[in-house]
Write a protein that holds these residues in place. Structure first.
Motif, PDB file in Angstrom:
ATOM      1  N   CYS A  14      28.077  27.793-100.424  1.00 58.54           N
ATOM      2  CA  CYS A  14      29.171  28.715-100.115  1.00 58.54           C
ATOM      3  C   CYS A  14      28.548  30.019 -99.596  1.00 58.54           C
ATOM      4  CB  CYS A  14      29.988  28.991-101.376  1.00 58.54           C
ATOM      5  SG  CYS A  14      31.305  30.215-101.135  1.00 58.54           S
ATOM      6  N   ASP A  15      29.098  30.534 -98.476  1.00 63.09           N
ATOM      7  CA  ASP A  15      28.546  31.799 -97.961  1.00 63.09           C
ATOM      8  C   ASP A  15      29.566  32.945 -98.057  1.00 63.09           C
ATOM      9  OD1 ASP A  15      30.294  31.032 -96.007  1.00 63.09           O
ATOM     10  OD2 ASP A  15      28.807  30.830 -94.424  1.00 63.09           O
ATOM     11  N   THR A  16      30.441  32.863 -99.093  1.00 62.29           N
ATOM     12  CA  THR A  16      31.378  33.950 -99.378  1.00 62.29           C
ATOM     13  C   THR A  16      30.709  34.924-100.340  1.00 62.29           C
ATOM     14  OG1 THR A  16      33.256  32.471 -99.108  1.00 62.29           O
ATOM     15  CG2 THR A  16      33.658  34.539-100.244  1.00 62.29           C
ATOM     16  N   GLY A  17      30.368  36.080 -99.873  1.00 56.36           N
ATOM     17  CA  GLY A  17      29.688  37.073-100.709  1.00 56.36           C
ATOM     18  C   GLY A  17      28.320  36.550-101.127  1.00 56.36           C
ATOM     19  N   SER A  18      28.016  36.660-102.407  1.00 57.18           N
ATOM     20  CA  SER A  18      26.717  36.212-102.918  1.00 57.18           C
ATOM     21  C   SER A  18      26.800  34.842-103.566  1.00 57.18           C
ATOM     22  CB  SER A  18      26.186  37.228-103.940  1.00 57.18           C
ATOM     23  OG  SER A  18      27.108  37.366-105.034  1.00 57.18           O
ATOM     24  N   CYS A  19      27.950  34.199-103.459  1.00 60.45           N
ATOM     25  CA  CYS A  19      28.143  32.889-104.076  1.00 60.45           C
ATOM     26  C   CYS A  19      27.322  31.835-103.349  1.00 60.45           C
ATOM     27  CB  CYS A  19      29.634  32.519-104.053  1.00 60.45           C
ATOM     28  SG  CYS A  19      29.966  30.904-104.789  1.00 60.45           S
ATOM     29  N   ARG A  20      26.699  30.951-104.120  1.00 62.59           N
ATOM     30  CA  ARG A  20      25.904  29.875-103.525  1.00 62.59           C
ATOM     31  C   ARG A  20      26.294  28.519-104.111  1.00 62.59           C
ATOM     32  NH1 ARG A  20      25.582  32.924-100.265  1.00 62.59           N
ATOM     33  NH2 ARG A  20      23.784  33.930 -99.288  1.00 62.59           N
ATOM     34  N   ASN A  21      27.562  28.410-104.544  1.00 64.41           N
ATOM     35  CA  ASN A  21      28.051  27.133-105.053  1.00 64.41           C
ATOM     36  C   ASN A  21      28.237  26.128-103.918  1.00 64.41           C
ATOM     37  OD1 ASN A  21      28.147  28.039-107.728  1.00 64.41           O
ATOM     38  ND2 ASN A  21      30.232  28.877-107.462  1.00 64.41           N
ATOM     39  N   PHE A  22      28.464  24.896-104.302  1.00 64.57           N
ATOM     40  CA  PHE A  22      28.682  23.839-103.306  1.00 64.57           C
ATOM     41  C   PHE A  22      30.000  24.068-102.569  1.00 64.57           C
ATOM     42  CE2 PHE A  22      30.424  19.663-102.141  1.00 64.57           C
ATOM     43  CZ  PHE A  22      29.417  19.246-101.285  1.00 64.57           C
ATOM     44  N   SER A  23      29.960  24.004-101.251  1.00 71.03           N
ATOM     45  CA  SER A  23      31.151  24.284-100.436  1.00 71.03           C
ATOM     46  C   SER A  23      31.984  23.027-100.242  1.00 71.03           C
ATOM     47  CB  SER A  23      30.738  24.835 -99.063  1.00 71.03           C
ATOM     48  OG  SER A  23      30.048  26.043 -99.218  1.00 71.03           O
ATOM     49  N   GLU A  24      33.243  23.130-100.580  1.00 68.16           N
ATOM     50  CA  GLU A  24      34.178  22.037-100.346  1.00 68.16           C
ATOM     51  C   GLU A  24      35.182  22.366 -99.251  1.00 68.16           C
ATOM     52  OE1 GLU A  24      36.083  20.593-103.871  1.00 68.16           O
ATOM     53  OE2 GLU A  24      34.351  21.041-105.124  1.00 68.16           O
ATOM     54  N   PHE A  25      35.278  23.656 -98.890  1.00 71.14           N
ATOM     55  CA  PHE A  25      36.273  24.101 -97.910  1.00 71.14           C
ATOM     56  C   PHE A  25      35.594  24.875 -96.784  1.00 71.14           C
ATOM     57  CE2 PHE A  25      38.296  23.825-102.057  1.00 71.14           C
ATOM     58  CZ  PHE A  25      39.365  22.975-101.781  1.00 71.14           C
ATOM     59  N   TYR A  26      36.387  25.079 -95.740  1.00 70.39           N
ATOM     60  CA  TYR A  26      35.872  25.822 -94.593  1.00 70.39           C
ATOM     61  C   TYR A  26      37.004  26.666 -94.005  1.00 70.39           C
ATOM     62  CZ  TYR A  26      33.150  26.712 -90.354  1.00 70.39           C
ATOM     63  OH  TYR A  26      32.437  27.304 -89.338  1.00 70.39           O
ATOM     64  N   GLY A  27      36.685  27.916 -93.673  1.00 65.22           N
ATOM     65  CA  GLY A  27      37.668  28.785 -93.036  1.00 65.22           C
ATOM     66  C   GLY A  27      37.566  28.682 -91.539  1.00 65.22           C
ATOM     67  N   ASN A  28      38.574  28.033 -90.931  1.00 65.94           N
ATOM     68  CA  ASN A  28      38.530  27.862 -89.481  1.00 65.94           C
ATOM     69  C   ASN A  28      38.718  29.182 -88.730  1.00 65.94           C
ATOM     70  OD1 ASN A  28      37.997  25.133 -89.304  1.00 65.94           O
ATOM     71  ND2 ASN A  28      40.167  24.534 -89.364  1.00 65.94           N
ATOM     72  N   THR A  29      39.276  30.178 -89.419  1.00 64.89           N
ATOM     73  CA  THR A  29      39.483  31.477 -88.771  1.00 64.89           C
ATOM     74  C   THR A  29      38.236  32.336 -88.850  1.00 64.89           C
ATOM     75  OG1 THR A  29      41.807  31.375 -89.422  1.00 64.89           O
ATOM     76  CG2 THR A  29      40.997  33.493 -88.634  1.00 64.89           C
ATOM     77  N   CYS A  30      37.638  32.389 -90.062  1.00 66.29           N
ATOM     78  CA  CYS A  30      36.462  33.239 -90.255  1.00 66.29           C
ATOM     79  C   CYS A  30      35.151  32.473 -90.129  1.00 66.29           C
ATOM     80  CB  CYS A  30      36.514  33.910 -91.624  1.00 66.29           C
ATOM     81  SG  CYS A  30      36.553  32.722 -93.000  1.00 66.29           S
ATOM     82  N   HIS A  31      35.249  31.129 -90.029  1.00 59.28           N
ATOM     83  CA  HIS A  31      34.064  30.268 -89.924  1.00 59.28           C
ATOM     84  C   HIS A  31      33.099  30.504 -91.087  1.00 59.28           C
ATOM     85  CE1 HIS A  31      35.221  28.579 -86.112  1.00 59.28           C
ATOM     86  NE2 HIS A  31      35.433  29.815 -85.631  1.00 59.28           N
ATOM     87  N   GLN A  32      33.657  30.462 -92.289  1.00 59.28           N
ATOM     88  CA  GLN A  32      32.847  30.591 -93.492  1.00 59.28           C
ATOM     89  C   GLN A  32      32.983  29.327 -94.334  1.00 59.28           C
ATOM     90  OE1 GLN A  32      34.375  34.400 -95.147  1.00 59.28           O
ATOM     91  NE2 GLN A  32      32.265  35.126 -95.035  1.00 59.28           N
ATOM     92  N   ARG A  33      31.875  28.972 -95.006  1.00 53.35           N
ATOM     93  CA  ARG A  33      31.911  27.871 -95.965  1.00 53.35           C
ATOM     94  C   ARG A  33      32.402  28.432 -97.295  1.00 53.35           C
ATOM     95  NH1 ARG A  33      27.083  27.529 -93.383  1.00 53.35           N
ATOM     96  NH2 ARG A  33      25.945  28.361 -95.204  1.00 53.35           N
TER      97      ARG A  33
END
Length: 262
Positions: A14-33
């Motif tokens: 996950c690249d939201t802030g400092s989180c490094r958990n496993f990504s299950e979702f994706y933001g198609n608008t912001c292109h973030q995991r």
């Protein structure tokens, strides 16, 4: 790490802030995991964002600058002209034209291509591999079958050679019989001629012996005790030699006896 292949097996952070958990979702608008823990806060803070499962994500449009406006990204597609342009160009030169989102077009194309690539990997390549394996086996089978045919042809050729050899031996046997017959007749005539020559030589010897001691009174009455018929020997017959007449070599007939390739 904006674009991760669908087949990737590594840990997607996950690249939201400092989180490094496993990504299950994706933001198609912001292109973030986005991980499961960050998904709800992200939706709350970004209500207009389109958040989807990671496998359904849209790829970020590759960066490309406008040649006319170097500070602007090309991000709009003119539906009328079918040209990708920047926002300034579209406002200036395509005012009355409809536009479409270039990123959406880009992802649609990627989706279709990925679908084709997946089909190639899952269907066409395995089929091609199976066909190659089948052709390899077919080649080996063909080699094996042709080898068997060659063996059969060689065997047939040997049989024909044996047949020719048998015919030759039969003719040799006939020739031997003819030769023995002719030589026997000539030998018989030779012996008769030698006996006749000896007989003539004896007549001469007896005559010369008689002449050496005969008296004059006896000479008048002397006659050789022979006759012309005795002196003449019957003429020997000419030997009749065998002749050999070459047969016609017919390649087509030989080929029929040999066999045909179909």
């Amino acid at each position: 790490m904006d674009q991760v292949p669908d087949t990737a097996q590594h840990y997607i952070e996950c690249d939201t802030g400092s989180c490094r958990n496993f990504s299950e979702f994706y933001g198609n608008t912001c292109h973030q995991r986005i991980c499961d823990h960050c998904e709800q806060p992200h939706r709350k803070n970004n209500k207009i964002h389109n958040i989807v499962p990671y496998q359904e994500r849209k790829r970020k449009l590759p960066s490309e600058k406008c040649k006319i406006h170097p500070t602007q990204e090309i991000d709009v597609n003119c539906k009328v002209c079918q040209d990708p342009v920047c926002s300034i160009c579209f406002t200036s030169h395509h005012k009355r034209h409809d536009k479409s989102d270039l990123e959406t077009i880009y992802n649609d194309i990627l989706h279709r291509c990925q679908k084709e690539i997946t089909m190639i990997w899952k269907t066409l390549i395995p089929e091609a591999k199976n066909n190659v394996e089948s052709l390899v086996k077919e080649k080996e089978n063909i080699k094996s079958e042709i080898a068997k045919i060659r063996v059969s042809m060689k065997k047939r050729a040997d049989e024909l050679k044996e047949a020719v050899e048998s015919v030759l031996l039969d003719n040799y046997k006939k020739m031997d019989e003819m030769e023995n017959s002719v030589l026997y007749d000539i030998g018989k005539q030779q012996k008769e001629t030698e006996n006749y020559k000896n007989y003539l030589e004896k007549i001469i010897s007896d005559y010369e012996s008689k002449m050496s001691s005969i008296k004059h009174t006896e000479l008048m009455k002397f006659q050789l005790d022979i006759s012309l018929a005795t002196l003449k020997m019957s003429r020997t017959s000419e030997p009749k030699l065998p002749t050999f007449t070459l047969g016609t070599l017919n390649k087509e007939e030989i080929a029929k006896q040999f066999g045909e390739i179909e």
